[in-house]
Design an enzyme around this catalytic site. Structure first.
Site, PDB file in Angstrom:
ATOM      1  N   LEU A  91      -9.862 -24.573  37.507  1.00 40.76           N
ATOM      2  CA  LEU A  91     -11.124 -23.976  37.516  1.00 40.76           C
ATOM      3  C   LEU A  91     -11.084 -22.303  37.498  1.00 40.76           C
ATOM      4  CD1 LEU A  91     -11.432 -26.852  39.245  1.00 40.76           C
ATOM      5  CD2 LEU A  91     -13.786 -26.032  39.446  1.00 40.76           C
ATOM      6  N   ALA A  92     -10.188 -21.717  37.565  1.00 39.95           N
ATOM      7  CA  ALA A  92      -9.939 -20.370  37.878  1.00 39.95           C
ATOM      8  C   ALA A  92     -10.606 -19.581  36.464  1.00 39.95           C
ATOM      9  CB  ALA A  92      -8.562 -19.796  38.254  1.00 39.95           C
ATOM     10  N   ALA A  93     -11.328 -18.745  36.442  1.00 40.01           N
ATOM     11  CA  ALA A  93     -11.731 -18.162  35.242  1.00 40.01           C
ATOM     12  C   ALA A  93     -13.003 -16.952  35.620  1.00 40.01           C
ATOM     13  CB  ALA A  93     -12.741 -19.092  34.512  1.00 40.01           C
ATOM     14  N   ILE A  95     -16.372 -15.642  34.319  1.00 39.80           N
ATOM     15  CA  ILE A  95     -17.461 -16.770  34.072  1.00 39.80           C
ATOM     16  C   ILE A  95     -18.619 -15.789  33.613  1.00 39.80           C
ATOM     17  CG2 ILE A  95     -16.513 -18.623  35.272  1.00 39.80           C
ATOM     18  CD1 ILE A  95     -18.742 -18.081  37.430  1.00 39.80           C
ATOM     19  N   TYR A 159     -17.249 -14.446  26.298  1.00 37.46           N
ATOM     20  CA  TYR A 159     -17.008 -15.295  27.432  1.00 37.46           C
ATOM     21  C   TYR A 159     -16.780 -16.634  26.717  1.00 37.46           C
ATOM     22  CZ  TYR A 159     -17.794 -19.248  30.692  1.00 37.46           C
ATOM     23  OH  TYR A 159     -18.039 -20.227  31.421  1.00 37.46           O
ATOM     24  N   VAL A 199     -28.845 -18.020  36.903  1.00 34.68           N
ATOM     25  CA  VAL A 199     -30.177 -17.928  36.909  1.00 34.68           C
ATOM     26  C   VAL A 199     -31.105 -18.469  38.116  1.00 34.68           C
ATOM     27  CG1 VAL A 199     -30.741 -19.955  35.296  1.00 34.68           C
ATOM     28  CG2 VAL A 199     -32.622 -18.232  35.440  1.00 34.68           C
ATOM     29  N   ARG A 223     -31.988 -25.474  29.257  1.00 31.52           N
ATOM     30  CA  ARG A 223     -30.810 -25.625  29.689  1.00 31.52           C
ATOM     31  C   ARG A 223     -30.814 -27.056  30.439  1.00 31.52           C
ATOM     32  NH1 ARG A 223     -29.706 -21.956  27.148  1.00 31.52           N
ATOM     33  NH2 ARG A 223     -28.786 -20.191  27.506  1.00 31.52           N
TER      34      ARG A 223
END
Length: 337
Positions: A91-93, A95, A159, A199, A223
């Protein structure tokens, strides 16, 4: 057993690595793995100061969580972290979309090169499964809805471009080296612990700080929001699903809402009246805004038996309560990229 039938395995006693474990989704996934009896190893970004973060309760003698400080850009450290692991959740990123406009190279180094380091280590150590984290942003503005995994990929921000590159690199290891990797594509995950760069906590932090005006960028995009525990359960389900090896799989609810309507829902959930105003500093550059995201989650349902369980209204109420009780973590008067 049919190849499309999800497997059911116990996590008891299995050694699992989670990269990016201090984050919002990562720490929730760690909680679920600990509850299920896994031995959890976490690779967390090295910090020279005493920040404890979302994993604070696991730092101490006798903890079921083994903590390694490091960086996914460091191939040697990643190789050490993967040693002896049954499953690796990557999951490391980096973002934040707005920051990717300012520092695109950092996204390539962390998201693409970092993913290659993790995939190479998983190959070297023969892990049972690597689960790589993607994002619905790779689809860009929907051309057809609901969005299936074969929807065209559209790099509408640095991204999303870096995540497309990372996804393709992870899948290339499946095709080239038979690495058992699954690419998980969460749609917009929300819930407790999420930072103000997103958000929902942005709106709630303003509301619970007493703002009479809620400052947002564009309110017309839609979304598909998924509660964080549902997303984390999806990771676990797909880690046990042989049918998903070598494929991307969406995690979303199949329900969309405009940002404007979302803001009104959060106003109701918080019980704090306010009006929404446009803040031009929060608008994405022309051509970069993703106007519509709505998932087709058929693969996750049919292949892995995953079903989202927390309805949006319930999830927003839980998140509102958490932000209210942790308002000290937010700078509501400042736009956090």
């Amino acid at each position: 057993m049919s190849s499309t039938t999800p497997t059911t395995q116990s996590w008891q006693g299995r050694t699992v690595l989670v990269t990016g474990a201090e984050g919002f989704i990562g720490s929730t996934l760690v909680d679920l793995l600990v509850e299920r009896g896994a031995h959890v190893r976490v690779l967390v970004h090295y910090k020279p100061y005493a920040e404890r973060g979302h994993l604070a309760r696991y730092l101490g003698p006798g903890s079921p969580v083994e903590t390694l400080a490091g960086d996914v850009r460091d191939a040697g450290r990643v190789m050490d972290a993967v040693t002896g692991c049954d499953t690796v959740f990557h999951l490391a990123a980096l973002i934040g979309i707005p920051y990717s406009y300012a520092s695109p190279e950092a996204y390539v180094q962390t998201n693409v090169a970092g993913t290659e380091n993790v995939a190479a280590a998983c190959r070297r150590h023969g892990v049972r499964r690597m689960v790589h984290t993607s994002t619905s942003e790779v689809y860009g503005t929907a051309r057809t809805v609901p969005i299936r995994e074969d929807h065209p990929l559209q790099p509408q921000s640095p991204y999303s471009a870096s995540k497309i590159g990372a996804d393709m690199l992870a899948l290339s290891y499946a095709h080239s080296f038979e690495l058992p990797v699954t690419v998980v594509r969460p749609f917009n995950t929300y819930g407790p612990r999420q930072s103000a760069r997103a958000v929902i906590p942005t709106i709630l932090a303003q509301l619970h700080s007493g703002a009479q005006e809620i400052r947002l960028g564009s309110t017309t995009p839609t979304r598909d929001f998924t509660y964080v525990t549902d997303t984390a359960e999806g990771f676990l389900a797909l880690a046990e699903c042989d049918r998903a090896i070598g494929h991307a799989v969406n995690l979303g609810t199949g329900r969309e809402i405009t940002i404007g309507d979302l803001a009104q829902s959060l106003i109701r959930a918080s019980g704090r009246p306010a009006r929404v105003v446009t803040d031009e500093t929060r608008l994405r550059p022309a051509g970069s805004e993703v106007e519509r995201l709505l998932s087709d989650n058929s693969r996750a349902r049919d292949w892995a038996g995953w079903v989202p369980r927390v309805e949006l209204e319930e999830g927003l109420a839980r998140t509102s309560d958490w932000v209210r009780d942790n308002l000290r973590l937010f700078a509501a008067d400042r736009y956090q990229v």
